[in-house]
Design a protein around this motif. Sequence first.
Motif, PDB file in Angstrom:
ATOM      1  N   ILE A 240       0.844  -1.205   0.000  1.00 19.94           N
ATOM      2  CA  ILE A 240       0.000   0.000   0.000  1.00 19.94           C
ATOM      3  C   ILE A 240       0.874   1.247   0.000  1.00 19.94           C
ATOM      4  N   GLU A 241       0.326   2.313  -0.573  1.00 19.38           N
ATOM      5  CA  GLU A 241       1.026   3.599  -0.550  1.00 19.38           C
ATOM      6  C   GLU A 241       0.797   4.298   0.790  1.00 19.38           C
ATOM      7  N   GLY A 242       1.798   5.037   1.231  1.00 13.14           N
ATOM      8  CA  GLY A 242       1.695   5.742   2.508  1.00 13.14           C
ATOM      9  C   GLY A 242       0.551   6.748   2.540  1.00 13.14           C
ATOM     10  N   ASN A 243       0.353   7.465   1.447  1.00  8.70           N
ATOM     11  CA  ASN A 243      -0.720   8.463   1.424  1.00  8.70           C
ATOM     12  C   ASN A 243      -2.083   7.817   1.589  1.00  8.70           C
ATOM     13  N   SER A 244      -2.259   6.688   0.935  1.00  4.65           N
ATOM     14  CA  SER A 244      -3.539   5.989   1.031  1.00  4.65           C
ATOM     15  C   SER A 244      -3.754   5.469   2.453  1.00  4.65           C
ATOM     16  N   ALA A 245      -2.677   4.953   3.051  1.00  5.07           N
ATOM     17  CA  ALA A 245      -2.777   4.446   4.425  1.00  5.07           C
ATOM     18  C   ALA A 245      -3.076   5.584   5.398  1.00  5.07           C
ATOM     19  N   ALA A 246      -2.445   6.733   5.195  1.00  5.66           N
ATOM     20  CA  ALA A 246      -2.702   7.876   6.070  1.00  5.66           C
ATOM     21  C   ALA A 246      -4.157   8.328   5.941  1.00  5.66           C
ATOM     22  N   ALA A 247      -4.650   8.322   4.709  1.00  7.89           N
ATOM     23  CA  ALA A 247      -6.048   8.714   4.487  1.00  7.89           C
ATOM     24  C   ALA A 247      -6.998   7.748   5.192  1.00  7.89           C
ATOM     25  N   LEU A 248      -6.656   6.482   5.135  1.00 11.97           N
ATOM     26  CA  LEU A 248      -7.474   5.481   5.825  1.00 11.97           C
ATOM     27  C   LEU A 248      -7.400   5.697   7.340  1.00 11.97           C
ATOM     28  N   GLY A 249      -6.224   6.086   7.802  1.00 13.84           N
ATOM     29  CA  GLY A 249      -6.070   6.416   9.222  1.00 13.84           C
ATOM     30  C   GLY A 249      -6.975   7.565   9.624  1.00 13.84           C
ATOM     31  N   ALA A 250      -7.125   8.532   8.721  1.00 18.67           N
ATOM     32  CA  ALA A 250      -8.016   9.666   9.014  1.00 18.67           C
ATOM     33  C   ALA A 250      -9.465   9.199   9.103  1.00 18.67           C
ATOM     34  N   VAL A 251      -9.831   8.248   8.261  1.00 17.08           N
ATOM     35  CA  VAL A 251     -11.202   7.696   8.329  1.00 17.08           C
ATOM     36  C   VAL A 251     -11.401   6.988   9.672  1.00 17.08           C
ATOM     37  N   TYR A 252     -10.457   6.119  10.020  1.00 16.71           N
ATOM     38  CA  TYR A 252     -10.580   5.377  11.273  1.00 16.71           C
ATOM     39  C   TYR A 252     -10.438   6.301  12.484  1.00 16.71           C
ATOM     40  N   GLY A 253      -9.666   7.355  12.323  1.00 19.09           N
ATOM     41  CA  GLY A 253      -9.470   8.303  13.421  1.00 19.09           C
ATOM     42  C   GLY A 253     -10.627   9.265  13.606  1.00 19.09           C
ATOM     43  N   GLY A 254     -11.620   9.174  12.746  1.00 20.71           N
ATOM     44  CA  GLY A 254     -12.831   9.966  12.966  1.00 20.71           C
ATOM     45  C   GLY A 254     -12.824  11.347  12.349  1.00 20.71           C
ATOM     46  N   ALA A 255     -11.960  11.575  11.364  1.00 21.44           N
ATOM     47  CA  ALA A 255     -11.972  12.894  10.700  1.00 21.44           C
ATOM     48  C   ALA A 255     -13.270  13.039   9.910  1.00 21.44           C
TER      49      ALA A 255
END
Lengths: 615, 351
Positions: free
Chosen positions: A214-229
Amino acid sequence: MSDKKPISSVNDFVVRFANVNGSGSASANEMFARAILRHGVPVSPRNIFPSNIQGLPTWYEVRVTEDGHLGARGGVDMMVAMNPQTWDKDVAGIEPGGYLFYDSTKPMPSTKFRDDITVIGVPLTAITNSTYTDPRQRQLFKNIIYLGALSALLEMDPKLIEQLIGEQYKGKEKLLSSNVHALHLGRDWALQNLKCPIGLRVKKSDKVGDRIFIEGNSAAALGAVYGGATVCAWYPITPSSSVAEAFTAHCKKYRHDPETGKAKYAIVQGEDELASIGIVIGASWNGARAFTATSGPGISLMTEFIGLSYFAEIPAVIMNIQRAGPSTGMPTRTQQCDIIACAYASHGDTKHVLLFPEDPAEAFEFAAAAFDLAERLQTTIFLMLDLDIGMNHRLCRPLKWDDAKQYDRGKVMTEEMLEEGRDFGRYLDVDGDGIPYRTYPGTHPTKGSYFTRGTSRDRYARYSEEGSVYADNMQRLVRKFETAQDLVPRPLQANAERPTKYGVIYFGSTSPAMDEAISMLEARGHQLDRLRIRAFPFHSSVASFLAEHDFVYVVEQNRDAQLRQLIVNENGIDPVRLVPIVHYDGSPITARFIAKAIGDHQDHLKVTPLRKAVS
Amino acid sequence: MTYIAKPKFHHPGLKKNDLGYTHRDYEGKISTLCAGCGHDSITASIIEACYELSIEPHRVAKISGIGCSSKTPDYFLGNSHGFNSVHGRMPSVLTGANLANRDLIYLGVSGDGDSASIGFGQFAHSIRRGVNMTYIVENNGVYGLTKGQFSATADRGSKSKKGVTNTDNAIDLVAIALQLGATFVARSFSGDKTQLVPLIAAAIRHKGASFIDVISPCIAFNNHAGSTKSFDYVREHNDAVNRLDVLVGRDPIAVDYAPGTVQMVEQHDGSKIALRKIDADYDPHDRLGAQTFLARHAAKGQIVTGLLYVDPDAEDLHEHLDTVETPLNTLEADTLCPGSAVLDKINASLR
């Protein structure tokens, strides 16, 4: 013809594709990397691309690495030279004994080749022209045809590539069958006309395990989803745009109300970076989790608002996908060069929290954690990625989430708390950790409202220019930053096999190259303890590590050793004991570079006593 | 931003609105602006409009930038949260706040320096996005806090207090707002409370981007002969196209209107605007007509005031984004986080 023995290696080599930007080669090259992964062999690919849409040179490098070394290695074992414009440079970059793969439709003079490499010509244009009439098809399928030829040369299992094509074109039968056909055109030609396999080979293995790609940007974006942004405001800039684009895609998939179909998020492409961070600050002030993604030039523009976030104590999350600076710098080249700019962003005395993920898995975790930290600390949190992690696929451990986790919304005084008569002072340090309570707008008819401003104010948010009031507030902000030390991810330490007085500090995307460099250094007899810093403010273990070692190398990807500066500044340490190892040409740092730089310095240290004796 | 505490005493017989609030409940701190500042009159009009609409003061978020005008949110709705952000950036902060909680009322207060110079871009983009807000520019054509420089709304040919003639063309924020698609556009004069109060009330009730440009003379630096933003000049050149009244399901607000035709405009929430038309030919539903009308009168040196354009069926940014009705700031992990099972599937798709 070759006067050097051809390189022979199984599951450990580097292939570089030289293409023309816009030629449609990216998907074929990525498929090559994925196909090797399907053989159970780890790969580490890197896009090397220009700041341009079409026509300029682009490269895609695949490191095939049975041992799982995911950093850039340096050097090229096989060059797939598809760009006449860069031919000479591409040919020159091949390791002695390496291989050159090229389109042999038109004859080339012998001066264009080297004697110490193996040249493999495949008449790609002739094959495509004899099969396809449409110019675009000829262009696109030429890429698949060379993929087919490579599969034969490297002894790859064609079924695994067919499987990938099947997944990519699922439901699009015509595209699927025509791609498979093109694959076999190239493969069959190679098998019939060339000596296959060559010295480089892919053999099935089991070294990938359950890791994901996976690409880092995509993983970070997914982190934002899971983090409640719920609010994202952004402005396109390389290499960060894919964060917002991935967040949009993830939200469309996972964030709609099942009954109404309405969005549980708001994404705004701002008119610029200033508006984007302004929207983030407005949303966060009003109790939503909000973020923006940008790169160095965007950080420069956002700096005024970052100061407001610090002083007015408003949560914000900024994902900074770093690229080479200063100014416009090299927009599509990687660096870790915004450390100082982010740590002390804005005028006046400021300090900001920085998180340094090493790979996509940490990008996911840290991105999610950034929202907790932002609300807990009521300040800006920077997620410091870079192009090398952000825009390249990385093999990493699977992403994990604890379903029991609740979001840490920080110190928010509710209507009930106000009704109970709790003393609300917006900037009152009731717990001694420097973090005050806040209220959301609209909380209570008569209690808890306050005026947010970037000017000085007292503990009850009343405007004040009294020196003692200002100093009191600034001291509390220092306390808050000290509190942050224990909330951010701690450094990870790994010690050498034998006790040593030498250490190395590194962070972020340097990690895989560092891991490999350590084993190379050990082979040279150099023992180093290592500390991977994962956040600023620095945990106390950083100071301990510095105290325990005579010399500590600080490895980073910028000219001015910015992390070293920050360590010196924050720890008051003698700079002589921190040896900068810097790499800043825009390419990812390699194990070879680190091992040589540290190894040479270590050798130099060993002769120092002799030199002293002579003088 | 004052050091002077407001007296707590008030007359026990103060009139109350439907919620039982008095005017005092809509006031803020004592103004520190110059005595006679037009901005204080606008503050008074905001207080009056909110009182008349029976708005819960704490359900208003008042956001501003930097400058004399941007200080004013401290002087009204003392029980509301205020945000004095940075110069010219009010619109983006307000946009973010609005996205976080669509249930509050958003008042954006700005100045001509704030909105027509450094914040010109943010002004434009918040309008074109249709953020549900009431955006008030307190327009005096001069920089007061830095002692008298021309602002970008100062008319070409007008003179500063020091006698310097302005050679730059003026930015007409109303014309720009019309062009950018604001769905409620008005201009008024701080000295005309009769017109201004119902305009503010109607703008608050309007769903979408409401913009009101209020000419507000700077008593210290722009109230002299040669200024086109002075009290005298505006009074002499004011050309009101209409006066209005806002009806929100109860008795009409009693205001003294000039004679003329009456046109009722029903807004999305059922509230009605009763337009007392002074210029019988003026159509407030014709955006292009309004632009032409404005330009024609500006060429004659006239300042057109009143409700210049309204689209009663306007949509706002939340509708464009199709967001849930529940304020985003109240959503928690149980509704936002896709969970580990989904993550496992994502992991599987990445191999």
